[in-house]
Design a protein around this motif. Structure first.
Motif, PDB file in Angstrom:
ATOM      1  N   TYR A   1      -2.709  10.625   2.316  1.00  0.00           N
ATOM      2  CA  TYR A   1      -3.378   9.233   2.863  1.00  0.00           C
ATOM      3  C   TYR A   1      -2.305   8.187   2.513  1.00  0.00           C
TER       4      TYR A   1
ATOM      5  N   ILE B   1      -3.798   3.381   0.805  1.00  0.00           N
ATOM      6  CA  ILE B   1      -4.079   3.335  -1.009  1.00  0.00           C
ATOM      7  C   ILE B   1      -3.228   2.785  -1.669  1.00  0.00           C
TER       8      ILE B   1
ATOM      9  N   TYR C   1       0.819  -1.123   0.097  1.00  0.00           N
ATOM     10  CA  TYR C   1       0.205  -0.515   0.439  1.00  0.00           C
ATOM     11  C   TYR C   1       0.378   1.077   0.119  1.00  0.00           C
TER      12      TYR C   1
ATOM     13  N   ILE D   1      -8.308   7.785  -8.352  1.00  0.00           N
ATOM     14  CA  ILE D   1      -7.618   9.064  -7.157  1.00  0.00           C
ATOM     15  C   ILE D   1      -7.616  10.075  -7.835  1.00  0.00           C
TER      16      ILE D   1
ATOM     17  N   ALA E   1      -8.942   5.289   0.961  1.00  0.00           N
ATOM     18  CA  ALA E   1      -7.869   5.382   2.389  1.00  0.00           C
ATOM     19  C   ALA E   1      -8.233   5.259   3.641  1.00  0.00           C
TER      20      ALA E   1
END
Length: 565
Positions: free
Chosen positions: A146, A149, A104, A157, A132
């Motif tokens: 964030y 993700i 992530y 996004i 998120a």
């Protein structure tokens, strides 16, 4: 036969003859990459990775990402891999990158000048909730970050952010990062000059421009015409600070070469006054000097502050004028010292148009997607379409009619967003910490929030301005060296001999008022568990020993080590 210089004796070691490569300065003709970062930047511009993200990586998934894109070029679009959960601070420096990487990302949204519309904030909040896991932190560079993700979601996004005029372009990487601006630009009654037009023109010329997308390291910028000195100009690579020239009127004083991390430097004045319409030209000249003359051999010496330290301000200004501007700059005055300690604009303040702006304090910059959408809705319901983030992890609602102020304040307080915060809520900042950052050694955000609660409970009558900055590693993202109480995360042994999270303590740093770095008392460390006890103790001694009107930093400079321990 005796040895000659051309024929050394067998006992004389032969010296390896190699071509001098200098510091990798392009202006000196040294274009051969001298480290891995310089090599991947030469192989392909970081701006080009967007196409691969959109067409390959977002479709094929995390495992398809090239390592030089994953840990290098993707930063040019605001993406860092985040720390894999469960890895303790003792392993930060010993594990390989692929062992620390989670699948992530942290994604940074750049907010130049801290300027947001209510619609933009609503979209930021909705993205947080949908992609998120609700995370959203306000940084001390006016951005929003964030976490959690997925690469698969990045194109969508981007589409949503760009539809409302936001971007992640060059939010990270060896690039011109977000341009800090006064969060009350154009509205404050005491403003010297509004730097917004210069920020807009710098964005247009520089951001996303391949001519400036391969710098030796990151390049941090600030433009503010506020007399409160509200953008930490002293620790930016370049800063334009509002001043009144006795002959030419309002303009900007030029500073260069500031920065913190493990080798902190306060920026230096070049003694030059710059009118508003020339700020973009001067900015372009300084960033070009960094690109062309900056050191590219060692990453640890690649910031502009090292070049300035070697050249000095006189030579730097001469190179800027002679080689890049091709004209002389006007000499000018230094900015005046601010009249107040706080420069975060928290509270209720009248604007120059008779309306009001309302600044409020989250806890250590930590909010969430739901709260951001609620803030946007609350601002809109009270007649505002504009908000600002600050360089102190705070937010501001602009353009509030006088008869709507009390209602807005009540609404913010109901969201635990304090308009009249305690000195501890107002003055405590924290970096991301070990929760998500691969460089961190200790936890910071929750530690900061807990510290605020404890200090408010223990010493509720303490009302002096105090800054407490908490950092999870030595890199000083939370500006520990310039805080009244700066806390640098490290592992240490407690009284029982167990390895625990703790902090090295820096005391008496400051920005704005007599800017300088904090004092390190030999051996002064404190465990995370003992932190509230320590801060309560040292603030109690300050309250007892201080002279009338004396600031914490001034007291620290004269206090003995026992009083600080």
């Amino acid at each position: 036969m005796a040895a000659t210089p051309e024929q050394p004796s067998p006992a004389t070691p032969r010296r390896k003859v190699s071509r001098h490569r200098g510091e990798g300065q392009w202006a000196r003709g040294h274009f051969t990459p001298l480290n891995g970062n310089e090599q991947f930047k030469k192989d392909d511009d970081g701006l080009n990775v967007r196409t691969r993200i959109e067409t390959i990586y977002s479709k094929a998934g995390f495992d398809s990402i090239d390592p030089n894109d994953l840990r290098g070029r993707m930063r040019w679009w605001g993406l860092y891999t985040q720390r894999r959960p469960g890895i303790d601070g003792g392993k930060t420096a010993i594990l390989e990158p692929e062992e620390l990487d989670d699948e992530y990302f942290m994604l940074r949204v750049r907010i130049d000048g801290g300027r947001l519309t209510t619609e933009q904030l609503r979209v930021i909040g909705e993205i947080s909730q949908e992609f998120a896991r609700g995370t959203a932190d306000i940084t001390d560079r006016q951005n929003v970050q964030y976490h959690w993700i997925r690469i698969e979601d990045v194109p969508e996004i981007w589409r949503r952010l760009e539809a409302v005029g936001l971007s992640t372009t060059e939010a990270c990487g060896d690039t011109p990062r977000v341009i800090l601006g006064s969060p009350v630009a154009g509205v404050a009654e005491d403003e010297i000059i509004d730097g917004t037009p210069a920020i807009d023109e710098i964005q247009r010329r520089i951001i996303g421009n391949p001519d400036f997308s391969n710098l030796p390291r990151k390049f941090k910028s600030a433009v503010s015409g506020s007399p409160s000195l509200d953008v930490a100009h002293e620790i930016n690579d370049i800063a334009f600070v509002g001043v009144n020239h006795p002959e030419h009127g309002p303009g900007f004083d030029l500073w260069v070469g500031g920065g913190l991390s493990t080798n902190p430097k306060i920026g230096q004045r070049l003694g030059a006054w710059v009118p508003l319409d020339e700020v973009p030209d001067v900015y372009t000249g300084v960033i070009s000097i960094f690109r062309d003359y900056g050191y590219r051999r060692l990453r640890t010496r690649a910031r502009l502050k090292f070049l300035l330290a070697d050249w000095g301000t006189e030579k730097f200004r001469q190179i800027l004028e002679d080689e890049y501007l091709e004209r002389k700059l006007i000499d000018g005055p230094a900015p005046e010292q601010p009249l107040q300690r706080w420069r975060d604009h928290v509270g209720v303040h009248r604007q120059r148009d008779g309306r009001f702006y309302v600044g409020f304090a989250p806890r250590v910059g930590r909010v969430d997607g739901v709260k951001l959408t609620e803030i946007a809705a609350l601002a809109a319901a009270h007649g505002s379409d504009r908000l600002r983030t600050t360089a102190e992890q705070k937010m501001i609602v602009l353009d509030v009619a006088e008869d709507r102020v009390d209602s807005l304040v009540a609404g913010l307080e109901a969201l635990d967003l304090r308009v009249k915060p305690s000195p501890f809520r107002r003055g405590t900042m924290a970096c991301t910490g070990i929760e998500f950052c691969k460089l961190a050694i200790v936890e910071t955000k929750e530690r900061g929030a807990t510290l605020i609660d404890e200090l408010e409970r223990r010493i509720p009558d303490f009302d002096e301005p105090i800054t407490i900055n908490i950092n999870g590693c030595p890199n000083a993202c939370a500006r520990i060296q310039t805080a009244d109480i700066g806390l640098k995360g490290q592992l240490m042994l407690d009284e029982a001999g167990n390895q625990v999270e703790g902090f090295q303590v820096h005391l008496g740093g400051a920005l704005g008022l007599e800017a300088g770095f904090g004092r390190k008392v030999r051996g002064l460390k404190v465990t995370s568990k003992e932190l509230p006890d320590y801060v309560e103790r040292v603030l109690g001694r300050f309250a007892k020993e201080r002279e009338d009107g004396e600031r914490f930093a001034t007291w620290v400079a004269r206090a003995d080590e026992e009083a600080l321990s």
